[in-house]
Design a protein around this motif. Structure first.
Motif, PDB file in Angstrom:
ATOM      1  N   LEU A  42     -15.419   6.120  -5.267  1.00 43.17           N
ATOM      2  CA  LEU A  42     -13.975   6.036  -5.030  1.00 43.17           C
ATOM      3  C   LEU A  42     -13.417   4.695  -5.476  1.00 43.17           C
ATOM      4  O   LEU A  42     -14.087   3.668  -5.359  1.00 43.17           O
ATOM      5  N   THR A  43     -12.199   4.733  -5.993  1.00 40.56           N
ATOM      6  CA  THR A  43     -11.453   3.498  -6.153  1.00 40.56           C
ATOM      7  C   THR A  43     -10.738   3.293  -4.835  1.00 40.56           C
ATOM      8  O   THR A  43      -9.929   4.122  -4.435  1.00 40.56           O
ATOM      9  N   LEU A  44     -11.076   2.222  -4.142  1.00 40.85           N
ATOM     10  CA  LEU A  44     -10.581   2.094  -2.783  1.00 40.85           C
ATOM     11  C   LEU A  44      -9.716   0.843  -2.625  1.00 40.85           C
ATOM     12  O   LEU A  44     -10.137  -0.255  -2.992  1.00 40.85           O
ATOM     13  N   ILE A  45      -8.501   1.047  -2.131  1.00 38.01           N
ATOM     14  CA  ILE A  45      -7.656  -0.099  -1.816  1.00 38.01           C
ATOM     15  C   ILE A  45      -7.580  -0.195  -0.302  1.00 38.01           C
ATOM     16  O   ILE A  45      -7.181   0.757   0.375  1.00 38.01           O
ATOM     17  N   TYR A  46      -8.010  -1.320   0.198  1.00 37.00           N
ATOM     18  CA  TYR A  46      -8.253  -1.462   1.626  1.00 37.00           C
ATOM     19  C   TYR A  46      -7.392  -2.597   2.164  1.00 37.00           C
ATOM     20  O   TYR A  46      -7.571  -3.755   1.789  1.00 37.00           O
ATOM     21  N   VAL A  47      -6.443  -2.263   3.028  1.00 37.47           N
ATOM     22  CA  VAL A  47      -5.570  -3.289   3.600  1.00 37.47           C
ATOM     23  C   VAL A  47      -6.128  -3.738   4.945  1.00 37.47           C
ATOM     24  O   VAL A  47      -6.477  -2.908   5.779  1.00 37.47           O
TER      25      VAL A  47
ATOM     26  N   LEU B  84       0.833  -1.202   0.000  1.00 34.32           N
ATOM     27  CA  LEU B  84       0.000   0.000   0.000  1.00 34.32           C
ATOM     28  C   LEU B  84       0.871   1.258   0.000  1.00 34.32           C
ATOM     29  O   LEU B  84       0.602   2.224  -0.712  1.00 34.32           O
ATOM     30  N   ARG B  85       1.942   1.226   0.791  1.00 39.08           N
ATOM     31  CA  ARG B  85       2.838   2.381   0.871  1.00 39.08           C
ATOM     32  C   ARG B  85       3.574   2.610  -0.442  1.00 39.08           C
ATOM     33  O   ARG B  85       3.915   3.736  -0.785  1.00 39.08           O
ATOM     34  N   MET B  86       3.828   1.535  -1.168  1.00 37.58           N
ATOM     35  CA  MET B  86       4.457   1.700  -2.482  1.00 37.58           C
ATOM     36  C   MET B  86       3.475   2.357  -3.453  1.00 37.58           C
ATOM     37  O   MET B  86       3.850   3.206  -4.251  1.00 37.58           O
ATOM     38  N   ILE B  87       2.211   1.927  -3.374  1.00 35.51           N
ATOM     39  CA  ILE B  87       1.206   2.540  -4.249  1.00 35.51           C
ATOM     40  C   ILE B  87       1.055   4.022  -3.899  1.00 35.51           C
ATOM     41  O   ILE B  87       0.945   4.880  -4.763  1.00 35.51           O
ATOM     42  N   ALA B  88       1.113   4.323  -2.589  1.00 36.66           N
ATOM     43  CA  ALA B  88       0.976   5.711  -2.143  1.00 36.66           C
ATOM     44  C   ALA B  88       2.180   6.557  -2.535  1.00 36.66           C
ATOM     45  O   ALA B  88       2.078   7.772  -2.679  1.00 36.66           O
ATOM     46  N   GLY B  89       3.329   5.894  -2.694  1.00 37.14           N
ATOM     47  CA  GLY B  89       4.532   6.651  -3.015  1.00 37.14           C
ATOM     48  C   GLY B  89       5.330   7.036  -1.794  1.00 37.14           C
ATOM     49  O   GLY B  89       6.248   7.852  -1.861  1.00 37.14           O
ATOM     50  N   LEU B  90       4.988   6.448  -0.655  1.00 38.16           N
ATOM     51  CA  LEU B  90       5.720   6.767   0.576  1.00 38.16           C
ATOM     52  C   LEU B  90       7.034   6.013   0.638  1.00 38.16           C
ATOM     53  O   LEU B  90       7.979   6.453   1.288  1.00 38.16           O
ATOM     54  N   ILE B  91       7.086   4.854  -0.013  1.00 31.27           N
ATOM     55  CA  ILE B  91       8.360   4.137  -0.125  1.00 31.27           C
ATOM     56  C   ILE B  91       8.566   3.758  -1.587  1.00 31.27           C
ATOM     57  O   ILE B  91       7.607   3.535  -2.313  1.00 31.27           O
TER      58      ILE B  91
ATOM     59  N   ASP C  77     -10.601  15.280  -2.181  1.00 25.60           N
ATOM     60  CA  ASP C  77     -11.216  15.195  -3.499  1.00 25.60           C
ATOM     61  C   ASP C  77     -10.487  14.255  -4.441  1.00 25.60           C
ATOM     62  O   ASP C  77     -10.753  14.236  -5.636  1.00 25.60           O
ATOM     63  N   ALA C  78      -9.559  13.442  -3.895  1.00 21.40           N
ATOM     64  CA  ALA C  78      -8.868  12.469  -4.745  1.00 21.40           C
ATOM     65  C   ALA C  78      -9.830  11.319  -5.029  1.00 21.40           C
ATOM     66  O   ALA C  78     -10.681  11.010  -4.216  1.00 21.40           O
ATOM     67  N   LYS C  79      -9.676  10.727  -6.192  1.00 24.19           N
ATOM     68  CA  LYS C  79     -10.604   9.658  -6.560  1.00 24.19           C
ATOM     69  C   LYS C  79     -10.097   8.281  -6.168  1.00 24.19           C
ATOM     70  O   LYS C  79     -10.787   7.277  -6.313  1.00 24.19           O
ATOM     71  N   ILE C  80      -8.842   8.245  -5.711  1.00 21.43           N
ATOM     72  CA  ILE C  80      -8.304   6.977  -5.222  1.00 21.43           C
ATOM     73  C   ILE C  80      -8.059   7.123  -3.729  1.00 21.43           C
ATOM     74  O   ILE C  80      -7.473   8.105  -3.280  1.00 21.43           O
ATOM     75  N   CYS C  81      -8.549   6.158  -2.970  1.00 24.81           N
ATOM     76  CA  CYS C  81      -8.337   6.230  -1.540  1.00 24.81           C
ATOM     77  C   CYS C  81      -7.684   4.940  -1.060  1.00 24.81           C
ATOM     78  O   CYS C  81      -8.117   3.845  -1.403  1.00 24.81           O
ATOM     79  N   LEU C  82      -6.594   5.102  -0.290  1.00 21.06           N
ATOM     80  CA  LEU C  82      -5.909   3.940   0.264  1.00 21.06           C
ATOM     81  C   LEU C  82      -6.205   3.887   1.757  1.00 21.06           C
ATOM     82  O   LEU C  82      -6.130   4.902   2.444  1.00 21.06           O
ATOM     83  N   MET C  83      -6.560   2.714   2.248  1.00 18.35           N
ATOM     84  CA  MET C  83      -6.833   2.608   3.680  1.00 18.35           C
ATOM     85  C   MET C  83      -5.986   1.500   4.273  1.00 18.35           C
ATOM     86  O   MET C  83      -5.990   0.373   3.792  1.00 18.35           O
TER      87      MET C  83
END
Lengths: 368, 318
Positions: free
Chosen positions: A184-189, A45-52, A150-156
């Motif tokens: 929303l396109t939601l990626i849920y961990v 998830l963090r890779m998708i977010a760009g944090l790592i 207002d982002a259309k992708i949400c990571l949880m």
């Protein structure tokens, strides 16, 4: 906004954490990533977010490669397990923090914050500090902040793990509802299989650094591709019983506990996967093959923990309350719903009410 | 007199804890409990009485007298000591020098301490080494620091002036030119303070949850905005604590001044505490020195009070 992962991998020094992760997530999809602790789901998830940074592979958002883009340019938002609220700001300012920092016009900030707080029913708490809110309310503030961006992708990232069971149930439906409403396109961990089953359109099961299976909740539950997936989903856990011997079109766990096959399997070692509700327990039978070891009463059903005479432990669910004493003898038999796993614990056959489907490879299901 | 100053600062150091206004719980104290309490409090009360309360009161008492050179009060002069100090141009110059020194030292210590702590927080190779180096001055005694800086500031062999001469800048007589002497003392004090300040700030920075920065990063919040709007508010209790400690400590500075400039040149670095020392132990004027101690205590109290008034509003305790 669709997301595409192509052979994504992550390694720290020589330590491989994730490998060969490929999946395509559709616009508006509720996509759950499930796995036990330490399977790399948060890392993904963090890779998708760009944090790592991503070690290898390609990540595309909206058909555009974003591997090198910083988080803010990936047009997504993220909700954290511990909410990541600023303790020194009130609810209103927490929700508007990012907007204000990005120097959005104050009128716009105000409008978006107001709308977001209304969506999560927190308007009357706008002036409160996070410490004056309950766990559920704090989580809703975090949701509001994601909505306001207002982002259309949400990571949880495990957003409900810090809540008590009752609240978790309530928040599950709230999050699902919001996701649908906002498209929303939601990626849920999550590590909680129930969350994944009840909320997600599709589930990715991760273990041992790689994908075990991707599929809808029904596929995952009814057609688990290996014993890990079968064991991870469903409570009580599926029984995984070593097959003593296969005679012609019959798999024998013990004399009375057998299942029939439409076609014989090639010789080899097999495991029989049977959900507890597909086993039958008979305490009245003269012939017995097991002893009761423990009994869990759950209200609408009871879970029997029995020990077969060959030493195998099995779980059987029966309706309602059972009055039976520990060590009482019983007969355990199987219905014709089961899964057969080979020696490598890959599924080779699914049986549902007499209809049996074989798999030729582990990746592809094929009608037999 | 020194003890009184120390005592005062101790009281002030304890204030931040008292501030978190806990609800007072009333206990039903019977006579036996009271006896117990006295037994437990007794030893420390006794020590405090002998070494703190008595010197405090004695200082207050002496400040109203002229004394002989053994410190015995001889003539009661009332507030005349106070009057003569507050009208003495040399005392007022000391006062002014002290303010300049205290404010410069406090601000620079805070800024550099925070900068070093932030720099050492970045996870890069060798950051552990720098963490040790930055906190190093905690283990340096005043005398060693004084010698080190005396060498640094030395016009003929000092590193600073050697660099200056290489760059064709004018050579400065750091410790013998009035304006520069103050600068030199401020630099050395800040350097001495940095070890402790760095360590406290570094510790505080580690307590800020990483998720807050991640959330901000995803929202596209710039690094500097993150520092001022996340880091600073999150560590504000520590900043407040350090600012109070540093302010009080710099009012009490003595060692470096004694060893590096002895109050000179031309009284440019004759700060209040150094002046007290001179009046009491070099000039034998204990009455006047006591008066100076009382005034210093009052000044520190006022400054700390102002700090609480002005800064505490911006502090968020969690």
């Amino acid at each position: 906004m669709s997301i595409e992962l192509q052979k994504i991998a992550k390694s720290y020094a020589d330590n491989l954490v994730l490998q060969d992760i490929s999946v395509q997530i559709q616009t508006g999809e509720f996509f759950a990533i499930v796995g036990p602790s330490g399977c790399g789901k948060s890392t993904l998830l963090r890779m998708i977010a760009g944090l790592i940074p991503i070690s290898a592979g390609i990540l595309k958002i909206d058909n555009q490669v974003v591997n090198q883009l910083p988080p803010q340019q990936r047009k997504l938002t993220m909700v954290f397990q511990n909410y990541a609220l600023f303790p020194f700001l009130n609810v209103h300012d927490n929700v508007g923090f990012g907007l204000k920092a990005r120097k959005l016009a104050p009128v716009k900030v105000e409008k978006r914050v107001k709308e977001a707080l209304e969506l999560v029913n927190l308007s009357e708490f706008a002036a409160r500090k996070p410490r004056e809110l309950s766990g559920g309310q704090r989580q809703r503030v975090a949701l509001a902040r994601a909505i306001a961006s207002d982002a259309k992708i949400c990571l949880m990232d495990e957003p409900l793990s810090n809540l008590d069971a009752q609240l978790r149930g309530k928040m599950r439906s709230e999050i699902r509802e919001l996701q649908q409403r906002l498209g929303l396109t939601l990626i849920y961990v999550t590590h909680d299989q129930i969350e994944a089953m009840t909320m997600a359109d599709r589930i990715m099961v991760l273990n041992d650094q790689q994908i075990q299976q991707v599929g809808t909740p029904t596929e995952i539950y009814q057609r688990p591709q290996n014993a890990f997936v079968a064991g991870f989903f469903g409570t009580p856990r599926i029984n995984l019983l070593p097959v003593q011997h296969a005679v012609a079109k019959q798999l024998v766990v013990d004399e009375s506990l057998t299942v029939n096959l439409n076609q014989p399997l090639p010789a080899g070692k097999y495991y029989l996967g049977i959900r507890p509700n597909d086993l039958r327990a008979d305490f009245a039978s003269e012939k017995t093959n097991a002893a009761l070891r423990n009994l869990e009463y759950l209200g609408t059903q009871s879970v029997i923990h029995a020990e077969l005479d060959n030493g195998q432990l099995v779980r059987v669910t029966v309706d309602g309350k059972l009055t039976a004493g520990i060590n009482q003898r019983l007969l355990v038999t199987a219905e014709q719903n089961f899964i057969v796993f080979n020696e490598q614990q890959q599924a080779v056959l699914f049986a549902e009410r007499g209809k049996q489907i074989g798999t030729t490879s582990n990746q592809q299901l094929q009608e037999a | 007199m020194e003890q009184q100053v120390t005592n005062n600062s101790k009281k002030l150091k304890q204030l931040p804890q008292n501030l978190s206004s806990l609800k007072t719980v009333s206990y039903d104290v019977n006579a036996r409990d009271k006896l117990h309490a006295i037994w437990f409090l007794g030893p420390s009360l006794l020590v405090l009485a002998v070494f703190v309360f008595y010197p405090m009161l004695r200082t207050l008492y002496l400040s109203l007298f002229l004394t002989n050179n053994l410190g015995k009060p001889t003539v009661f002069v009332g507030l005349q000591n106070y009057w003569s100090l507050l009208t003495s141009s040399s005392y007022l110059a000391s006062l002014q020098a002290t303010f300049v020194y205290v404010i410069a030292v406090s601000i620079l210590t805070l800024i550099f301490g925070l900068l070093l702590a932030q720099a050492a927080s970045f996870k890069v190779k060798g950051s552990n080494f720098f963490r040790t180096v930055f906190s190093g001055t905690m283990g340096v005694s005043v005398s060693v620091a004084a010698i080190f800086w005396l060498f640094m500031f030395n016009p003929s062999i000092g590193l600073l002036d050697q660099i200056a001469s290489v760059l064709h800048l004018p050579v400065i007589n750091w410790l013998t030119q009035p304006g520069w002497a103050m600068t030199a003392i401020v630099i050395s004090t800040v350097w001495m303070n940095l070890g402790f300040t760095f360590l406290i700030f570094f510790g505080a920075l580690q307590t800020v949850p990483v998720n807050l920065y991640e959330a901000a990063q995803i929202e596209g919040v710039s690094k500097s905005y993150q520092f001022f709007h996340i880091t600073l508010p999150m560590i504000s209790p520590t900043v407040f604590f350090v600012s109070i400690i540093t302010l009080i400590e710099s009012f009490k500075s003595f060692g470096l001044i004694d060893l590096m400039t002895a109050g000179g040149p031309n009284n440019a670095t004759n700060l209040l505490v150094y002046r007290i020392y001179q009046d009491a132990f070099l000039n034998g004027n204990y009455g006047l020195a006591s008066t100076e101690s009382v005034i210093l205590a009052i000044i520190i109290a006022i400054f700390t009070f102002l700090q609480f008034k002005i800064l505490e509003k911006r502090v968020t305790y969690q």
